[in-house]
Design a protein around this motif. Structure first.
Motif, PDB file in Angstrom:
ATOM      1  N   GLY A  22       0.765  -1.235   0.000  1.00 43.01           N
ATOM      2  CA  GLY A  22       0.000   0.000   0.000  1.00 43.01           C
ATOM      3  C   GLY A  22       0.795   1.284   0.000  1.00 43.01           C
ATOM      4  O   GLY A  22       0.249   2.349   0.276  1.00 43.01           O
ATOM      5  N   GLY A  23       2.093   1.210  -0.280  1.00 38.53           N
ATOM      6  CA  GLY A  23       2.883   2.425  -0.348  1.00 38.53           C
ATOM      7  C   GLY A  23       3.414   2.912   0.983  1.00 38.53           C
ATOM      8  O   GLY A  23       3.798   4.075   1.113  1.00 38.53           O
ATOM      9  N   PHE A  24       3.438   2.036   1.986  1.00 31.36           N
ATOM     10  CA  PHE A  24       3.923   2.438   3.307  1.00 31.36           C
ATOM     11  C   PHE A  24       5.127   1.589   3.720  1.00 31.36           C
ATOM     12  O   PHE A  24       5.246   1.159   4.864  1.00 31.36           O
ATOM     13  CB  PHE A  24       2.800   2.312   4.334  1.00 31.36           C
ATOM     14  CG  PHE A  24       1.655   3.258   4.102  1.00 31.36           C
ATOM     15  CD1 PHE A  24       1.755   4.592   4.462  1.00 31.36           C
ATOM     16  CD2 PHE A  24       0.499   2.816   3.484  1.00 31.36           C
ATOM     17  CE1 PHE A  24       0.708   5.471   4.237  1.00 31.36           C
ATOM     18  CE2 PHE A  24      -0.566   3.685   3.255  1.00 31.36           C
ATOM     19  CZ  PHE A  24      -0.457   5.022   3.622  1.00 31.36           C
ATOM     20  N   SER A  25       6.053   1.365   2.802  1.00 32.19           N
ATOM     21  CA  SER A  25       7.189   0.485   3.063  1.00 32.19           C
ATOM     22  C   SER A  25       8.179   1.054   4.079  1.00 32.19           C
ATOM     23  O   SER A  25       9.046   0.326   4.564  1.00 32.19           O
ATOM     24  CB  SER A  25       7.915   0.155   1.757  1.00 32.19           C
ATOM     25  OG  SER A  25       8.405   1.342   1.161  1.00 32.19           O
ATOM     26  N   ASP A  26       8.059   2.334   4.419  1.00 33.69           N
ATOM     27  CA  ASP A  26       8.936   2.921   5.439  1.00 33.69           C
ATOM     28  C   ASP A  26       8.393   2.696   6.852  1.00 33.69           C
ATOM     29  O   ASP A  26       8.991   3.138   7.832  1.00 33.69           O
ATOM     30  CB  ASP A  26       9.150   4.409   5.181  1.00 33.69           C
ATOM     31  CG  ASP A  26       7.852   5.191   5.089  1.00 33.69           C
ATOM     32  OD1 ASP A  26       6.820   4.599   4.693  1.00 33.69           O
ATOM     33  OD2 ASP A  26       7.860   6.390   5.397  1.00 33.69           O
ATOM     34  N   LEU A  27       7.269   1.975   6.955  1.00 28.58           N
ATOM     35  CA  LEU A  27       6.678   1.639   8.244  1.00 28.58           C
ATOM     36  C   LEU A  27       6.927   0.170   8.543  1.00 28.58           C
ATOM     37  O   LEU A  27       7.249  -0.607   7.648  1.00 28.58           O
ATOM     38  CB  LEU A  27       5.174   1.925   8.233  1.00 28.58           C
ATOM     39  CG  LEU A  27       4.747   3.339   7.857  1.00 28.58           C
ATOM     40  CD1 LEU A  27       3.236   3.458   7.883  1.00 28.58           C
ATOM     41  CD2 LEU A  27       5.409   4.379   8.736  1.00 28.58           C
ATOM     42  N   MET A  28       6.774  -0.198   9.804  1.00 27.25           N
ATOM     43  CA  MET A  28       6.990  -1.594  10.186  1.00 27.25           C
ATOM     44  C   MET A  28       6.096  -1.984  11.356  1.00 27.25           C
ATOM     45  O   MET A  28       5.666  -1.140  12.139  1.00 27.25           O
ATOM     46  CB  MET A  28       8.448  -1.835  10.566  1.00 27.25           C
ATOM     47  CG  MET A  28       8.884  -1.080  11.820  1.00 27.25           C
ATOM     48  SD  MET A  28      10.571  -1.437  12.338  1.00 27.25           S
ATOM     49  CE  MET A  28      10.363  -3.077  13.027  1.00 27.25           C
ATOM     50  N   ILE A  29       5.858  -3.274  11.465  1.00 28.48           N
ATOM     51  CA  ILE A  29       5.139  -3.848  12.598  1.00 28.48           C
ATOM     52  C   ILE A  29       6.156  -4.139  13.683  1.00 28.48           C
ATOM     53  O   ILE A  29       7.221  -4.695  13.415  1.00 28.48           O
ATOM     54  CB  ILE A  29       4.422  -5.147  12.182  1.00 28.48           C
ATOM     55  CG1 ILE A  29       3.330  -4.841  11.150  1.00 28.48           C
ATOM     56  CG2 ILE A  29       3.854  -5.872  13.399  1.00 28.48           C
ATOM     57  CD1 ILE A  29       2.737  -6.076  10.495  1.00 28.48           C
ATOM     58  N   VAL A  30       5.828  -3.768  14.908  1.00 31.88           N
ATOM     59  CA  VAL A  30       6.675  -4.135  16.049  1.00 31.88           C
ATOM     60  C   VAL A  30       6.198  -5.507  16.511  1.00 31.88           C
ATOM     61  O   VAL A  30       5.198  -5.624  17.219  1.00 31.88           O
ATOM     62  CB  VAL A  30       6.596  -3.092  17.181  1.00 31.88           C
ATOM     63  CG1 VAL A  30       7.522  -3.490  18.327  1.00 31.88           C
ATOM     64  CG2 VAL A  30       6.943  -1.705  16.668  1.00 31.88           C
ATOM     65  N   GLU A  31       6.897  -6.534  16.064  1.00 30.75           N
ATOM     66  CA  GLU A  31       6.465  -7.915  16.298  1.00 30.75           C
ATOM     67  C   GLU A  31       6.435  -8.282  17.782  1.00 30.75           C
ATOM     68  O   GLU A  31       5.710  -9.179  18.184  1.00 30.75           O
ATOM     69  CB  GLU A  31       7.347  -8.895  15.533  1.00 30.75           C
ATOM     70  CG  GLU A  31       7.294  -8.740  14.029  1.00 30.75           C
ATOM     71  CD  GLU A  31       6.007  -9.260  13.381  1.00 30.75           C
ATOM     72  OE1 GLU A  31       5.215  -9.949  14.064  1.00 30.75           O
ATOM     73  OE2 GLU A  31       5.799  -8.973  12.195  1.00 30.75           O
ATOM     74  N   SER A  32       7.194  -7.582  18.598  1.00 33.02           N
ATOM     75  CA  SER A  32       7.254  -7.910  20.027  1.00 33.02           C
ATOM     76  C   SER A  32       6.072  -7.357  20.818  1.00 33.02           C
ATOM     77  O   SER A  32       5.946  -7.646  22.005  1.00 33.02           O
ATOM     78  CB  SER A  32       8.561  -7.392  20.625  1.00 33.02           C
ATOM     79  OG  SER A  32       8.650  -5.989  20.497  1.00 33.02           O
ATOM     80  N   ILE A  33       5.210  -6.570  20.168  1.00 37.31           N
ATOM     81  CA  ILE A  33       4.052  -6.003  20.869  1.00 37.31           C
ATOM     82  C   ILE A  33       2.768  -6.522  20.242  1.00 37.31           C
ATOM     83  O   ILE A  33       2.491  -6.265  19.081  1.00 37.31           O
ATOM     84  CB  ILE A  33       4.053  -4.462  20.811  1.00 37.31           C
ATOM     85  CG1 ILE A  33       5.332  -3.881  21.400  1.00 37.31           C
ATOM     86  CG2 ILE A  33       2.825  -3.912  21.545  1.00 37.31           C
ATOM     87  CD1 ILE A  33       5.455  -2.379  21.234  1.00 37.31           C
ATOM     88  N   GLU A  34       1.996  -7.282  21.014  1.00 41.66           N
ATOM     89  CA  GLU A  34       0.660  -7.698  20.609  1.00 41.66           C
ATOM     90  C   GLU A  34      -0.308  -7.125  21.627  1.00 41.66           C
ATOM     91  O   GLU A  34      -0.208  -7.420  22.809  1.00 41.66           O
ATOM     92  CB  GLU A  34       0.531  -9.215  20.576  1.00 41.66           C
ATOM     93  CG  GLU A  34       1.272  -9.868  19.441  1.00 41.66           C
ATOM     94  CD  GLU A  34       1.052 -11.367  19.405  1.00 41.66           C
ATOM     95  OE1 GLU A  34       0.057 -11.858  19.981  1.00 41.66           O
ATOM     96  OE2 GLU A  34       1.887 -12.039  18.798  1.00 41.66           O
ATOM     97  N   LEU A  35      -1.228  -6.304  21.158  1.00 44.63           N
ATOM     98  CA  LEU A  35      -2.184  -5.676  22.061  1.00 44.63           C
ATOM     99  C   LEU A  35      -3.347  -6.591  22.405  1.00 44.63           C
ATOM    100  O   LEU A  35      -3.775  -6.661  23.549  1.00 44.63           O
ATOM    101  CB  LEU A  35      -2.700  -4.372  21.450  1.00 44.63           C
ATOM    102  CG  LEU A  35      -1.630  -3.315  21.169  1.00 44.63           C
ATOM    103  CD1 LEU A  35      -2.237  -2.140  20.413  1.00 44.63           C
ATOM    104  CD2 LEU A  35      -0.977  -2.857  22.457  1.00 44.63           C
ATOM    105  N   MET A  36      -3.889  -7.269  21.407  1.00 43.02           N
ATOM    106  CA  MET A  36      -5.043  -8.139  21.610  1.00 43.02           C
ATOM    107  C   MET A  36      -5.028  -9.237  20.550  1.00 43.02           C
ATOM    108  O   MET A  36      -4.565  -9.006  19.441  1.00 43.02           O
ATOM    109  CB  MET A  36      -6.357  -7.359  21.451  1.00 43.02           C
ATOM    110  CG  MET A  36      -6.555  -6.222  22.417  1.00 43.02           C
ATOM    111  SD  MET A  36      -8.004  -5.212  21.988  1.00 43.02           S
ATOM    112  CE  MET A  36      -9.344  -6.322  22.351  1.00 43.02           C
TER     113      MET A  36
END
Length: 153
Positions: free
Chosen positions: A84-98
């Motif tokens: 979607g054009g947001f390749s400069d963003l990332m998921i913080v895999e160590s944080i799961e909220l729910m």
């Protein structure tokens, strides 16, 4: 299929935002009316947050530095980051909220549930569901492992 609410940050902030505690003072954002909003309200009821009408708006504000964190559905985040054009963003895999799950529902008494369950069973047995999950980089969600907690830090 399993799913989860996670946080997305700018890649440049990985050192700064790596744990639940580290994002507590961040500018938090979410799409209004989603589980991302529920997660933010649960973990950071007094936090600095802003809701957006669309996921694209939340991601754009994050990308432009007007927000530090977006709480969002893992599957949507993967798609936005990868396609979607947001390749400069990332998921913080160590944080799961729910954690949450997807389901297919039918009107009570419908015979469709038996038919769909049969198709899903066959797709599981022949590896089709596994291949689809792998294709969309969601294999980590398509597991039979039990989730021990709704919060992983």
């Amino acid at each position: 299929m399993n799913n989860k609410q996670i946080v997305v940050i700018r890649k440049s902030n990985i050192i700064k935002y790596h744990s639940l505690e580290s994002i507590s003072e961040a500018k938090l954002s979410f799409k209004i009316g989603t589980l991302g909003e529920t997660a933010i309200m649960k973990f950071f009821p007094n936090g600095n947050y802003q809701g957006f009408e669309s996921i694209e708006d939340a991601f754009t504000e994050l990308q432009n530095g007007k927000a530090d964190v977006v709480a969002i559905d893992y599957t949507i985040a993967k798609d936005k980051i990868n396609n979607g054009g947001f390749s400069d963003l990332m998921i913080v895999e160590s944080i799961e909220l729910m954690n949450d799950q997807y389901a297919i529902g039918f009107r009570h008494g419908s015979d469709m549930s038996k038919k769909v369950n049969s198709v899903i069973k066959n797709m599981t047995l022949d590896g089709t569901l596994n291949a689809i999950a792998e294709k969309y980089d969601l294999l980590s969600l398509y597991t039979k492992e039990e989730q021990s907690s709704t919060l992983k830090v």
